[in-house]
Design a protein around this motif. Structure first.
Motif, PDB file in Angstrom:
ATOM      1  N   GLU A  75       0.804  -1.225   0.000  1.00  0.00           N
ATOM      2  CA  GLU A  75       0.000   0.000   0.000  1.00  0.00           C
ATOM      3  C   GLU A  75       0.834   1.270   0.000  1.00  0.00           C
ATOM      4  OE1 GLU A  75      -3.375   0.857   0.152  1.00  0.00           O
ATOM      5  OE2 GLU A  75      -3.863  -1.184  -0.404  1.00  0.00           O
ATOM      6  N   TYR A  76       1.989   1.259   0.653  1.00  0.00           N
ATOM      7  CA  TYR A  76       2.761   2.492   0.773  1.00  0.00           C
ATOM      8  C   TYR A  76       3.300   2.989  -0.564  1.00  0.00           C
ATOM      9  CZ  TYR A  76       6.870  -0.596   0.826  1.00  0.00           C
ATOM     10  OH  TYR A  76       7.813  -1.539   0.535  1.00  0.00           O
ATOM     11  N   HIS A  77       3.325   2.132  -1.563  1.00  0.00           N
ATOM     12  CA  HIS A  77       3.828   2.562  -2.865  1.00  0.00           C
ATOM     13  C   HIS A  77       2.945   3.616  -3.519  1.00  0.00           C
ATOM     14  CE1 HIS A  77       7.003  -0.277  -2.656  1.00  0.00           C
ATOM     15  NE2 HIS A  77       6.255  -1.335  -2.851  1.00  0.00           N
ATOM     16  N   ARG A  78       1.705   3.696  -3.111  1.00  0.00           N
ATOM     17  CA  ARG A  78       0.794   4.660  -3.741  1.00  0.00           C
ATOM     18  C   ARG A  78       1.234   6.099  -3.521  1.00  0.00           C
ATOM     19  NH1 ARG A  78      -4.365   3.977   0.251  1.00  0.00           N
ATOM     20  NH2 ARG A  78      -3.262   4.593   2.110  1.00  0.00           N
ATOM     21  N   ASP A  79       2.064   6.338  -2.511  1.00  0.00           N
ATOM     22  CA  ASP A  79       2.511   7.689  -2.209  1.00  0.00           C
ATOM     23  C   ASP A  79       3.909   7.993  -2.757  1.00  0.00           C
ATOM     24  OD1 ASP A  79       0.155   8.221  -0.810  1.00  0.00           O
ATOM     25  OD2 ASP A  79       0.960   7.293   1.000  1.00  0.00           O
ATOM     26  N   GLU A  80       4.525   7.063  -3.393  1.00  0.00           N
ATOM     27  CA  GLU A  80       5.879   7.264  -3.886  1.00  0.00           C
ATOM     28  C   GLU A  80       5.854   7.648  -5.356  1.00  0.00           C
ATOM     29  OE1 GLU A  80       8.671   4.251  -2.747  1.00  0.00           O
ATOM     30  OE2 GLU A  80       7.536   3.796  -0.943  1.00  0.00           O
ATOM     31  N   GLU A  81       6.658   8.633  -5.724  1.00  0.00           N
ATOM     32  CA  GLU A  81       6.628   9.168  -7.088  1.00  0.00           C
ATOM     33  C   GLU A  81       7.113   8.195  -8.155  1.00  0.00           C
ATOM     34  OE1 GLU A  81      10.661  11.645  -7.737  1.00  0.00           O
ATOM     35  OE2 GLU A  81       9.364  12.419  -6.151  1.00  0.00           O
ATOM     36  N   TRP A  83       6.393   5.016  -8.323  1.00  0.00           N
ATOM     37  CA  TRP A  83       5.474   3.887  -8.424  1.00  0.00           C
ATOM     38  C   TRP A  83       4.177   4.365  -9.060  1.00  0.00           C
ATOM     39  CZ3 TRP A  83       6.557  -1.133  -6.800  1.00  0.00           C
ATOM     40  CH2 TRP A  83       7.770  -1.290  -6.100  1.00  0.00           C
ATOM     41  N   ARG A  85       0.127   3.193  -9.796  1.00  0.00           N
ATOM     42  CA  ARG A  85      -0.932   2.243  -9.450  1.00  0.00           C
ATOM     43  C   ARG A  85      -1.361   1.524 -10.713  1.00  0.00           C
ATOM     44  NH1 ARG A  85      -6.486   1.402  -8.953  1.00  0.00           N
ATOM     45  NH2 ARG A  85      -7.135   0.606  -6.929  1.00  0.00           N
ATOM     46  N   TYR A  99       1.128  -2.163  -7.783  1.00  0.00           N
ATOM     47  CA  TYR A  99       1.831  -0.956  -8.181  1.00  0.00           C
ATOM     48  C   TYR A  99       3.060  -1.397  -8.957  1.00  0.00           C
ATOM     49  CZ  TYR A  99      -1.155   0.972  -4.584  1.00  0.00           C
ATOM     50  OH  TYR A  99      -2.248   1.329  -3.852  1.00  0.00           O
TER      51      TYR A  99
END
Length: 139
Positions: A75-81, A83, A85, A99
């Motif tokens: 889930e944390y990948h959704r906030d990384e530039e 990565w 979705r 992701y």
């Protein structure tokens, strides 16, 4: 001596250093093609001696060498530039959202993959290709 399929020899490189032309050409024929998701053992970045079997999207090939982008359901990948979705697909039996990591390309000999997993739909591949073009100089 036989190939160790659990730990294939491969390298990761920044996406910009491997920029090339993208072409969607999946065909579940036993050979991994751009647009297909395959499974292979991928080492952890913080400890390359350890890793896990995970899905990888093939985005290019040069004869028997594949270029792939790692998929993750974290889930944390959704906030990384770096990565994007991707959504759900047949590569994840639990139906989790995946992701795709855009900034690192896995370079591996085709015999290092464990199996073909599925075909990514054209629309999703095109979204990834657009990002690789815009952010990393692919064509």
């Amino acid at each position: 001596m036989s190939q160790d399929y659990r730990r294939p020899r491969f390298a990761t490189q920044p996406s910009r250093s491997l920029a090339r032309q993208l072409a969607y050409s999946p065909e579940l024929d036993g050979a991994a093609d751009p647009g297909e998701v395959v499974w292979m053992w991928v080492p952890f970045e913080d400890d390359p001696a350890q890793g896990k079997d995970r899905p990888v999207l093939v985005v290019g090939r040069d004869r028997a060498t594949l270029l792939g982008l790692m998929l993750s359901s974290k889930e944390y990948h959704r906030d990384e530039e770096n990565w994007l979705r991707l959504g759900t697909g047949a590569w994840d039996y639990n139906g989790r959202v995946s992701y795709v990591r855009l900034d690192r390309v896995i370079v591996v000999a085709e015999h290092g993959i464990r199996r073909e997993g599925s075909i990514l739909n054209r629309r999703s591949f095109d979204r990834i290709a657009d990002q690789l073009r815009a952010q990393y100089g692919w064509s």
